[in-house]
Design a protein around this motif. Structure first.
Motif, mmCIF file in Angstrom:
data_model
loop_
_atom_site.group_PDB
_atom_site.id
_atom_site.type_symbol
_atom_site.label_atom_id
_atom_site.label_comp_id
_atom_site.label_asym_id
_atom_site.label_seq_id
_atom_site.Cartn_x
_atom_site.Cartn_y
_atom_site.Cartn_z
ATOM 1 N N LEU A 130 0.552 -14.252 -43.767
ATOM 2 C CA LEU A 130 1.690 -14.797 -43.017
ATOM 3 C C LEU A 130 2.830 -13.783 -42.974
ATOM 4 C CD1 LEU A 130 1.896 -18.474 -44.343
ATOM 5 C CD2 LEU A 130 0.715 -17.604 -42.325
ATOM 6 N N ALA A 131 3.183 -13.258 -44.149
ATOM 7 C CA ALA A 131 4.314 -12.330 -44.214
ATOM 8 C C ALA A 131 4.013 -11.038 -43.458
ATOM 9 C CB ALA A 131 4.653 -12.026 -45.670
ATOM 10 N N ALA A 134 4.585 -11.464 -39.854
ATOM 11 C CA ALA A 134 6.023 -11.444 -39.568
ATOM 12 C C ALA A 134 6.538 -10.011 -39.519
ATOM 13 C CB ALA A 134 6.779 -12.247 -40.628
ATOM 14 N N PHE A 138 7.105 -8.962 -35.588
ATOM 15 C CA PHE A 138 8.447 -9.397 -35.205
ATOM 16 C C PHE A 138 9.480 -8.395 -35.696
ATOM 17 C CE2 PHE A 138 5.900 -13.209 -35.467
ATOM 18 C CZ PHE A 138 6.284 -13.933 -34.361
ATOM 19 N N LEU A 196 1.458 -10.032 -54.169
ATOM 20 C CA LEU A 196 2.044 -10.090 -52.830
ATOM 21 C C LEU A 196 2.516 -8.740 -52.275
ATOM 22 C CD1 LEU A 196 4.030 -13.466 -52.935
ATOM 23 C CD2 LEU A 196 1.875 -12.971 -51.793
ATOM 24 N N GLU B 22 9.590 -9.677 -28.133
ATOM 25 C CA GLU B 22 9.382 -11.108 -28.263
ATOM 26 C C GLU B 22 10.413 -11.925 -27.495
ATOM 27 O OE1 GLU B 22 11.407 -9.270 -31.572
ATOM 28 O OE2 GLU B 22 9.275 -9.229 -31.022
ATOM 29 N N ARG B 28 9.238 -18.871 -29.145
ATOM 30 C CA ARG B 28 8.913 -18.686 -30.558
ATOM 31 C C ARG B 28 9.830 -17.658 -31.216
ATOM 32 N NH1 ARG B 28 3.439 -14.933 -30.593
ATOM 33 N NH2 ARG B 28 4.423 -13.125 -29.701
ATOM 34 N N THR B 32 10.537 -18.119 -36.272
ATOM 35 C CA THR B 32 9.155 -17.848 -36.677
ATOM 36 C C THR B 32 9.021 -16.813 -37.799
ATOM 37 O OG1 THR B 32 8.561 -18.316 -34.422
ATOM 38 C CG2 THR B 32 6.845 -17.408 -35.832
ATOM 39 N N PRO B 33 9.557 -15.592 -37.651
ATOM 40 C CA PRO B 33 9.333 -14.621 -38.720
ATOM 41 C C PRO B 33 9.880 -15.090 -40.061
ATOM 42 C CG PRO B 33 10.961 -13.811 -37.162
ATOM 43 C CD PRO B 33 10.343 -15.018 -36.548
ATOM 44 N N TYR B 34 10.982 -15.802 -40.027
ATOM 45 C CA TYR B 34 11.548 -16.282 -41.290
ATOM 46 C C TYR B 34 10.641 -17.328 -41.929
ATOM 47 C CZ TYR B 34 15.665 -13.769 -39.845
ATOM 48 O OH TYR B 34 16.500 -12.778 -39.462
ATOM 49 N N LEU B 36 7.503 -17.415 -41.606
ATOM 50 C CA LEU B 36 6.307 -16.732 -42.094
ATOM 51 C C LEU B 36 6.547 -16.024 -43.425
ATOM 52 C CD1 LEU B 36 4.900 -15.224 -38.767
ATOM 53 C CD2 LEU B 36 3.906 -17.054 -40.107
ATOM 54 N N ILE B 37 7.731 -15.429 -43.587
ATOM 55 C CA ILE B 37 7.958 -14.732 -44.865
ATOM 56 C C ILE B 37 8.478 -15.678 -45.942
ATOM 57 C CG2 ILE B 37 8.356 -12.439 -43.864
ATOM 58 C CD1 ILE B 37 11.339 -12.848 -44.544
ATOM 59 N N PRO B 39 7.449 -18.501 -47.596
ATOM 60 C CA PRO B 39 6.680 -18.821 -48.810
ATOM 61 C C PRO B 39 6.585 -17.631 -49.766
ATOM 62 C CG PRO B 39 5.437 -19.401 -46.828
ATOM 63 C CD PRO B 39 6.660 -18.699 -46.364
ATOM 64 N N ALA B 40 6.280 -16.446 -49.219
ATOM 65 C CA ALA B 40 6.173 -15.255 -50.062
ATOM 66 C C ALA B 40 7.513 -14.946 -50.715
ATOM 67 C CB ALA B 40 5.701 -14.057 -49.229
ATOM 68 N N LEU B 41 8.577 -15.081 -49.943
ATOM 69 C CA LEU B 41 9.906 -14.753 -50.453
ATOM 70 C C LEU B 41 10.320 -15.696 -51.579
ATOM 71 C CD1 LEU B 41 12.036 -12.659 -49.845
ATOM 72 C CD2 LEU B 41 13.142 -14.269 -48.309
#
Lengths: 323, 329
Positions: A130-131, A134, A138, A196, B22, B28, B32-34, B36-37, B39-41
């Motif tokens: 996912l990351a 991104a 993006f 990660l 984009e 979208r 969106t990018p936020y 996506l990151i 959970p990892a963040l």
């Protein structure tokens, strides 16, 4: 172009082949000169040096393996022989079927290790993918900050953070009412988080290499973002995902200091490295079983290593963690 | 990173200069990018980032196991007492010095040996260099714990192969008394074995990286150097080294960071916390936090801060390389 320059993602998957293709006939001429018998004799020192490097690399592994097969009598002696005179499977039998720690056997520890590494790798791969999408697809305000954060975080060593991580997990356990220390759950969370940064950085190159036009074409044909993700992106990123996952697996499989602090005396939940260290601490003179268990710990890593060895170089030079 | 979405410039991530890729699909664009990151963040922040902040705070407080008990007060500010104590503590300075010396030796030997082996593999025909590289992979792939145990077994008093071999060699060459010699008591001999284990595991990575780098250097450069009368030594310093300078810088930084933190190998080789002479920084941190009684989390954190500052200084250089390479774009 430098060697690091081609360390990003799929382009480097086979740095050796691209390089030799680039050198082409020019690179070969050097070797053609060496064909004559005189040249061959002159390169004898090179062969000897190569053989020495090979021996230096292989010997400790060989010694581990051979000790594991030696009967006790050949271990407890001053006459250490290079080959076992009467090879035996007794040590492996002892490790696999006996109790390494009173009340628990090898298979329990293997299950612990497999559970915690495989789950951590799977969760880490999902979150990283996912990351990585991104970061590769993006441009957003915090993008550079996020990448820098990943690079710094993977450099701060676990050995320095171990005290505050331990206390942090104690607090988290109190907050959530779930015990995260003394069992595998805390370990699972740490291993996922640790995997990660490197996984995101590795995957990012693979995602970026998928042509955007491909996704756009699918979107025009009426595919939703989810379909595009599964049908277009996934198959193309899969090789990278496998490589990054194997990498994360090896790191988690070998991990020692966090397991040592988190599991404490809960021997039932020990991972394999911790079991081995515990056994060595208690039966430090039983080198047969110790070497047999070391061998068993090493085998999965060796197998996976052969799969990714070429990508290992590129993955690591991108900045990575060592076990 | 040619295939990344139009990196306009190093500052391309700023909102004003965001490229149009984009904005074509505004639907979208915003979160969106936020998402996506996120959970990892979140995971990284809770598990790894927050403890770094905590580590700095703990290092400034009196904090022992007592303060973890439910009905006791938490850690309390102690006015830099740990750092003042460290500054005047000869034990700490010895450990710090040993850490730096051992790290320099590990990195130096690994880099020189790795480079030499890389050059050697480049000269050997393909079948033989592949064979040697395969052997090196075994050393590289061996888990730190297994490797340390094997080396402890090899250097064991009375029965270890190295001790037995040294004992069989003539006394006028190597001296006597090797059979009973215990390598694991004195810092000098123990650190020698520690350095050997680390070099054994690390040089394959350097060698294989250098080999990949060598293959990217055009052969014409060496021909030109030979025409100018340069020998192998001169050719290395005038062609190979300048061409591979970025690779060497990166390898050097990674090796320093990896070797400063060595713990598992020392844990097996020293096999106890009795002898402070054989401590390295990471070992000292662990001892303060989990082996000393009572555990001194504050002091352990202060040592950890010292170690982190050392590593971050090296990391700053690493980040500079990465930013120059365009890795952050």
């Amino acid at each position: 172009m430098t060697a690091i320059d081609d360390t990003v993602g799929p382009r480097v998957r086979e740095p050796l082949s691209t390089a030799s293709a680039g050198t082409g006939p020019g690179g070969r001429t050097g070797r053609v000169h060496r064909r004559g018998p005189l040249r061959r004799l002159r390169s004898l020192p090179l062969y000897l040096a190569g053989a020495a490097v090979f021996l230096f690399s292989v010997f400790p592994v060989y010694w581990m393996l051979i000790t594991a097969f030696k009967p006790v009598g050949e271990i407890f002696t001053r006459d250490q022989s290079i080959l076992p005179k009467a090879p035996t499977l007794a040590h492996f039998d002892r490790v696999l079927n006996g109790q390494l720690i009173p009340g628990v056997n090898f298979w329990q520890f293997l299950a612990n290790s497999l559970f915690v590494t495989v789950s951590a790798v799977a969760m880490g791969a999902f979150l990283s993918l996912l990351a990585a999408v991104a970061v590769a697809r993006f441009r957003f305000r915090l993008r550079t900050a996020f990448i820098l954060l990943l690079m710094v975080i993977q450099m701060v060593p676990m050995e320095a953070m171990i005290i505050s991580i331990f206390i942090n997990f104690r607090h988290l356990s109190d907050l959530g009412g779930v015990q995260l220390l003394g069992n595998l759950s805390g370990l699972l969370i740490v291993y996922t988080a640790v995997s990660l940064p490197i996984t995101i950085m590795m995957l990012r190159g693979f995602v970026a290499a998928v042509p955007k036009e491909l996704e756009e074409a699918a979107a025009i044909d009426g595919a939703g973002p989810w379909t595009v993700f599964w049908r277009i992106l996934m198959p193309l990123v899969a090789p990278g995902l496998v490589a990054a996952s194997i990498f994360a697996f090896i790191t988690a499989w070998n991990e020692f200091i966090v397991a040592l602090t988190f599991l404490g005396r809960s021997t039932d939940d020990y991972t394999l490295p911790l079991t081995l260290s515990y056994y060595f601490g208690r039966f430090g003179t039983e080198w047969g079983p110790i070497m047999a268990a070391s061998t068993l710990l090493t085998i999965p890593v060796m197998i996976f290593f052969l799969f990714v060895q070429r990508r290992m170089v590129s993955g690591l030079t991108m900045g990575a963690v060592k076990g | 990173m040619a295939s990344t979405v139009e990196p306009t410039s190093a500052s391309g991530a700023r909102p004003g200069s965001a490229p149009s890729a984009e904005s074509a699909s505004p639907r979208r664009r915003p979160p969106t990018p936020y998402l996506l990151i996120l959970p990892a963040l979140i995971l990284l922040s809770i598990v790894l980032l927050w403890p770094i902040v905590q580590m700095v705070w703990y290092s400034l407080t009196s904090f022992t196991t007592r303060n973890l008990l439910p009905n006791q007060p938490g850690p309390s500010w102690n006015d830099f007492a740990h750092y003042r104590q460290l500054l005047t503590d000869p034990v700490f300075w010895t450990i710090l010095r040993n850490t730096v010396v051992v790290c320099v030796l590990m990195v130096g030997i690994t880099m020189v040996l790795g480079t030499l082996v890389g050059l050697l593999l480049h000269k050997l025909p393909k079948w033989f260099s592949g064979f040697v590289a395969l052997g090196m992979m075994l050393a590289w792939a061996t888990p730190a714990l297994s490797a340390s145990l094997v080396f402890r077994w090899l250097f064991l008093p009375e029965r270890g192969l190295v001790n037995v071999m040294l004992d069989r060699m003539p006394d006028w060459l190597v001296g006597g008394g090797w059979l009973e010699y215990n390598w694991f008591l004195e810092p000098g001999s123990l650190f020698s074995i520690l350095i050997t284990v680390i070099v054994w595991q690390s040089f394959p990575f350097v060698a294989v990286s250098v080999l990949a780098g060598l293959k990217s250097i055009p052969h014409e450069l060496y021909e030109a150097a030979r025409m100018d009368g340069a020998g192998a030594w001169k050719a290395f310093w005038n062609v190979t080294f300048p061409m591979l300078r970025p690779l060497f810088a990166l390898l050097l930084v990674l090796q320093i960071i990896w070797d400063l933190r060595v713990f598992t190998q020392l844990y097996v080789l020293a096999n106890s916390f009795q002898n402070k002479d054989v401590y390295l920084l990471s070992y000292y941190i662990y001892q303060q936090g989990f082996s000393a009684s009572p555990a001194n989390y504050g002091m352990g954190s202060a040592i950890a801060v010292v170690m982190t500052v050392m590593i971050l200084a090296v990391t700053a250089y690493y980040l500079r390389i990465m930013i120059r390479q365009g890795e952050t774009r």
